[in-house]
Enzyme design. Structure first.
Site, short mmCIF file in Angstrom:
data_model
loop_
_atom_site.label_atom_id
_atom_site.label_comp_id
_atom_site.label_asym_id
_atom_site.label_seq_id
_atom_site.Cartn_x
_atom_site.Cartn_y
_atom_site.Cartn_z
N CYS A 49 34.10 -117.49 -61.58
CA CYS A 49 32.73 -117.99 -61.52
C CYS A 49 32.26 -118.18 -60.09
CB CYS A 49 32.59 -119.27 -62.33
SG CYS A 49 33.85 -120.50 -61.97
N GLU A 53 24.82 -112.67 -64.11
CA GLU A 53 26.16 -112.72 -63.51
C GLU A 53 26.88 -111.41 -63.84
OE1 GLU A 53 28.75 -115.73 -65.24
OE2 GLU A 53 29.87 -115.85 -63.36
N GLU A 57 30.06 -126.24 -66.94
CA GLU A 57 30.31 -125.39 -65.77
C GLU A 57 30.14 -123.95 -66.25
OE1 GLU A 57 31.40 -122.92 -63.65
OE2 GLU A 57 33.52 -123.50 -63.73
N LEU A 58 29.02 -123.31 -65.82
CA LEU A 58 28.59 -122.09 -66.52
C LEU A 58 28.55 -120.84 -65.65
CD1 LEU A 58 25.70 -123.73 -68.55
CD2 LEU A 58 28.10 -123.47 -69.18
N TRP A 110 39.00 -118.05 -70.74
CA TRP A 110 40.27 -117.34 -70.57
C TRP A 110 40.55 -116.98 -69.11
CZ3 TRP A 110 38.16 -113.38 -68.11
CH2 TRP A 110 36.80 -113.16 -68.38
N ASN A 111 39.57 -117.14 -68.19
CA ASN A 111 39.77 -116.52 -66.86
C ASN A 111 40.80 -117.26 -65.99
OD1 ASN A 111 37.90 -118.60 -66.56
ND2 ASN A 111 36.75 -117.56 -64.94
N HIS A 115 40.52 -123.69 -76.72
CA HIS A 115 40.60 -122.66 -75.69
C HIS A 115 40.01 -121.35 -76.23
CE1 HIS A 115 41.79 -121.58 -71.78
NE2 HIS A 115 42.93 -122.26 -71.70
N ALA A 116 39.86 -120.37 -75.34
CA ALA A 116 39.39 -119.05 -75.79
C ALA A 116 40.47 -118.43 -76.68
CB ALA A 116 39.10 -118.18 -74.57
N GLY A 169 32.16 -121.91 -69.26
CA GLY A 169 31.93 -120.63 -69.93
C GLY A 169 30.56 -120.08 -69.62
N SER A 170 30.00 -119.33 -70.56
CA SER A 170 28.74 -118.64 -70.33
C SER A 170 27.55 -119.58 -70.53
CB SER A 170 28.62 -117.47 -71.32
OG SER A 170 28.65 -117.98 -72.64
P1 NDP Z 1 32.12 -117.64 -73.56
O1 NDP Z 1 31.22 -118.57 -72.88
O2 NDP Z 1 31.67 -117.06 -74.86
O3 NDP Z 1 33.55 -118.35 -73.82
C1 NDP Z 1 34.04 -119.45 -73.12
C2 NDP Z 1 34.52 -120.53 -74.10
O4 NDP Z 1 33.37 -121.05 -74.77
C3 NDP Z 1 35.45 -119.98 -75.18
O5 NDP Z 1 36.38 -120.95 -75.55
C4 NDP Z 1 34.46 -119.72 -76.30
O6 NDP Z 1 35.05 -119.68 -77.56
C5 NDP Z 1 33.55 -120.91 -76.17
N1 NDP Z 1 32.25 -120.72 -76.80
C6 NDP Z 1 31.48 -119.61 -76.80
N2 NDP Z 1 30.34 -119.82 -77.50
C7 NDP Z 1 30.40 -121.08 -77.95
C8 NDP Z 1 29.54 -121.88 -78.75
N3 NDP Z 1 28.39 -121.40 -79.20
N4 NDP Z 1 29.92 -123.14 -79.04
C9 NDP Z 1 31.09 -123.63 -78.59
N5 NDP Z 1 31.95 -122.92 -77.84
C10 NDP Z 1 31.61 -121.66 -77.51
O7 NDP Z 1 32.51 -116.51 -72.56
P2 NDP Z 1 33.03 -115.02 -72.85
O8 NDP Z 1 34.47 -115.06 -72.94
O9 NDP Z 1 32.37 -114.37 -74.01
O10 NDP Z 1 32.51 -114.32 -71.55
C11 NDP Z 1 31.12 -113.96 -71.50
C12 NDP Z 1 30.52 -114.31 -70.17
O11 NDP Z 1 30.59 -115.70 -69.92
C13 NDP Z 1 31.19 -113.72 -68.96
O12 NDP Z 1 30.82 -112.39 -68.79
C14 NDP Z 1 30.75 -114.65 -67.87
O13 NDP Z 1 29.46 -114.30 -67.46
C15 NDP Z 1 30.72 -115.99 -68.54
N6 NDP Z 1 31.96 -116.75 -68.30
C16 NDP Z 1 32.00 -117.66 -67.29
C17 NDP Z 1 33.15 -118.34 -67.03
C18 NDP Z 1 33.23 -119.34 -65.93
O14 NDP Z 1 34.28 -119.49 -65.31
N7 NDP Z 1 32.17 -120.11 -65.71
C19 NDP Z 1 34.38 -118.11 -67.77
C20 NDP Z 1 34.24 -117.15 -68.84
C21 NDP Z 1 33.07 -116.52 -69.07
P3 NDP Z 1 35.12 -118.26 -78.38
O15 NDP Z 1 35.75 -117.30 -77.47
O16 NDP Z 1 35.89 -118.65 -79.58
O17 NDP Z 1 33.69 -117.87 -78.67
#
Ligand code: NDP
Length: 452
Positions: free
Chosen positions: A260, A357, A226-227, A128-129, A153-154, A204-205
Site C-alpha cells: 500500500c 491504485e 487502512e485502505l 494477504w499482502n 484473514h484473506a 484492504g481495498s
Molecule cells: P480486499 O479489500 O477485497 O481484501 C482485503 C480483506 O478484506 C480480505 O480479508 C477480504 O476478505 C476482506 N473484505 C473484502 N470485502 C469485504 C467486505 N465487503 N466486508 C468485509 N471484509 C471484506 O482486497 P483484494 O484482495 O480483493 O485486493 C483488491 C485490491 O484491494 C487491491 O488491488 C488493492 O488495491 C487493495 N488492497 C490494499 C491493501 C492494502 O495494503 N491497503 C491490501 C490488499 C488489497 P475476502 O478476501 O474474503 O473478500
C-alpha cells in the site's frame, strides 16, 4: 477456502470454513476470555508478548516459507516480514504500560485523571499482502491494551492465519485471547454485530472499507481503516537522481508491487525528466520475474490470478487512452501469476494509473513544470497514504511536506512503517492510525475519572 501457490497456480491445501454456529461459539469463548484478560497486568501481557517475539525470530524461516507459498513474495522479503513482527511485539511489550498509564489532568474538581481501559473483543479484517505483519501489527497493540482479538484473514492465507493463532497460544497467552475465524464474507456482519465485539480494524481495498465502515456504523462499533494508496514520489531537479531511481524501483517492486505504501506515481521536474526516466526504466528493468524461493530472484509472482488480470485491464485502459509504455506491460506466459515490471508515461486524469491504485509491479511517470506543479500532481488523487520527496534542499522539502495530503511523508528515502511511528492515511486511504502510541489508543476506553 483454498491456498493456491502463486508461483505455480497449484492448490496447496483446502481449509474447511467455520460455519455460523462455530463462528458464534468462538465469539462467545473470546468474549469470555476478554473479560478475564482485561484484568491481567501489563507485566504479564508483556511477558507473553516478548515470548511471541522470540518465537517469531526463532521460527522465522518456517513462517516465511508459508508466506511465500501462500502469497508468492520473495522468501527473503517474507523472512524480513516475520522478523519485523517481532519488533512490533517488543515495542508494545516495552511501551504499552507507559503509553496507557493513567494521566492526571487539572480540572474543576479536586482530582481528575484519564485512564485507558480495554474495550473487549476487537475484529481484524486483514489482507494477504503481508499475512503475518498485517495480523500482528493489528493484534499486538490491541492485546497489550488488554483486549482479545478475532482475525478474519484473506482466504488465500489461511495457513498463515492459523499459524499466527498458534503462535499466540505458544507464547503463553490465555486460550481464546487470539482466535482466527475462517469465515466467508456473509458472516462478517454477524461478527461485527456480536455484543462482545467492540471495534473493527480493516486493511484492504476502498470497496471493503466502505462496506466495513457501513457495518460498523450500523452496529455502532469503532472502526479503523487502512485502505491503500497511490503514493506520489516527487523528484525535484536538485535530487540525487540515481538514488531516487534505485530506491524508487525497489519501493515500487517490493512484494511484486502489492504494497500500500509503495511509490506508485513518480513526479519529476522537467529539467531532469529525461535523465530520471532513463535511470528509473533501467532500474526497474533489472527486476526479473522468477521463483520466489530462489535467492537470485528479484521479482516474485502476484498473489492471485484475478489481481493480475485486474492490473492488466488497468494497464490496457491507460494505453488505449493514450498513455505510453516505457517498460514491460504484459503478464508473463506460463505457470504462475507473474507480470513484467511496467512503467507508463503520458498518464492523464481519467486513466486508471492517475485515478486508481495500481496494485502490482506497475508505475506511472509524470513530468512537473516546477515544485508547485509537482505538489498539485501529488495531491490530485483520491488517496492519501504515503508520499516521498527527493531533493538536496531538505528545508524546502520539509515545507512542501506540510502541504502534502498524506499520512506519511518521507524525504530522500523509502516510505516504511515502523513500530514507534503512526501509520495510516487521509482521504480514501482511510482513517485512524496503527502503530505507535496513537495506534494502541484506537481500541481503548478513554475513561475520565472525577473525584470531588
Ligand atoms: P480486499 O479489500 O477485497 O481484501 C482485503 C480483506 O478484506 C480480505 O480479508 C477480504 O476478505 C476482506 N473484505 C473484502 N470485502 C469485504 C467486505 N465487503 N466486508 C468485509 N471484509 C471484506 O482486497 P483484494 O484482495 O480483493 O485486493 C483488491 C485490491 O484491494 C487491491 O488491488 C488493492 O488495491 C487493495 N488492497 C490494499 C491493501 C492494502 O495494503 N491497503 C491490501 C490488499 C488489497 P475476502 O478476501 O474474503 O473478500
Amino acid at each position: 477456502m483454498q491456498s493456491v501457490n502463486p508461483a505455480t497456480g497449484q492448490l496447496i491445501r483446502d481449509y474447511p470454513e467455520h460455519g455460523p454456529a462455530e463462528c458464534a461459539a468462538i465469539l462467545t469463548d473470546v468474549a469470555r476470555a476478554a473479560r478475564d484478560f482485561s484484568r491481567t497486568t501489563f507485566a504479564g501481557r508483556a511477558r507473553c508478548m516478548t515470548a511471541l517475539a522470540e518465537l517469531l525470530i526463532a521460527e522465522a524461516p518456517v513462517h516465511a516459507r508459508l508466506i511465500t507459498l501462500e502469497m508468492g513474495k520473495l522468501f527473503r522479503e517474507a523472512e524480513a516480514e516475520v522478523k519485523k513482527c517481532a519488533q512490533v511485539c517488543l515495542y508494545y511489550a516495552q511501551h504499552a504500560e507507559a503509553i496507557l498509564s493513567p494521566t492526571p489532568v487539572r480540572s474543576a474538581v479536586a482530582e481528575s485523571c484519564v485512564s485507558f481501559e480495554p474495550l473487549g473483543t476487537i475484529l481484524g479484517i486483514m489482507p494477504w499482502n503481508f499475512p503475518f505483519w498485517q495480523a500482528i501489527r493489528f493484534a499486538a497493540p490491541a492485546v497489550m491494551a488488554g483486549n482479545a482479538v478475532v482475525l478474519k484473514h484473506a482466504p488465500g492465507v489461511c495457513g498463515c492465519a492459523l499459524a499466527v493463532e498458534d503462535l499466540f497460544r505458544q507464547a503463553g497467552f490465555p486460550e481464546h485471547v487470539f482466535r482466527t475465524l475462517l469465515i466467508p464474507l456473509d458472516l462478517v456482519e454477524s461478527v461485527i454485530a456480536h455484543p462482545g465485539v467492540r471495534g473493527v480494524s480493516l486493511t484492504g481495498s476502498v470497496r471493503a472499507g466502505r462496506s466495513v465502515a457501513a457495518l460498523a456504523g450500523k452496529h455502532l462499533k469503532k472502526s479503523v481503516l487502512e485502505l491503500g494508496g497511490s503514493d506520489p514520489c516527487i523528484v525535484l531537479a536538485d535530487a540525487d537522481l540515481s538514488a531516487a531511481a534505485r530506491t524508487g524501483a525497489a519501493a515500487r517492486l517490493q512484494g511484486c508491487g502489492q504494497v500500500c505504501i509503495a511509490s506508485k506515481r513518480f513526479i519529476v521536474e522537467r529539467p531532469v525528466a529525461d535523465q530520471f526516466t532513463e535511470l528509473l526504466t533501467t532500474a526497474m528493468s533489472h527486476y526479473v520475474p522468477g521463483d520466489p524461493f530462489d535467492p537470485a530472484t528479484t521479482l516474485g509472482p502476484m498473489a492471485r490470478e484475478d489481481l493480475r488480470q485486474a492490473l492488466a485491464v488497468q494497464i490496457k485502459t491507460c494505453l488505449d487512452m493514450g498513455a505510453r509504455l516505457l517498460l514491460g506491460g504484459h503478464a508473463v506466459e506460463g505457470p504462475g501469476f507473474y507480470h513484467e515490471p511496467t512503467l507508463l508515461a503520458d498518464v492523464a486524469p481519467g486513466m486508471p494509473a492517475y485515478d486508481e491504485e495500481l496494485f502490482g509491479p506497475a508505475a506511472a511517470l509524470f513530468v512537473a513544470e516546477d515544485a508547485q506543479h509537482a505538489l498539485f500532481l501529488a495531491n490530485d488523487t483520491p488517496y492519501g497514504l504515503g508520499a516521498g520527496i527527493w531533493t538536496a534542499d531538505v528545508d524546502a522539502a520539509r515545507a512542501m511536506a506540510r502541504h502534502i495530503e498524506a499520512g506519511t511523508v518521507t524525504i530522500n528515502g523509502m516510505t516504511k512503517s515502523e513500530p514507534a511511528l503512526p501509520f495510516g492515511g487521509v482521504k480514501n486511504s482511510g482513517y485512524g492510525r496503527e502503530l505507535s502510541e496513537f495506534g494502541i489508543r484506537e481500541f481503548v476506553n478513554i475513561k475520565t475519572l472525577r473525584v470531588f
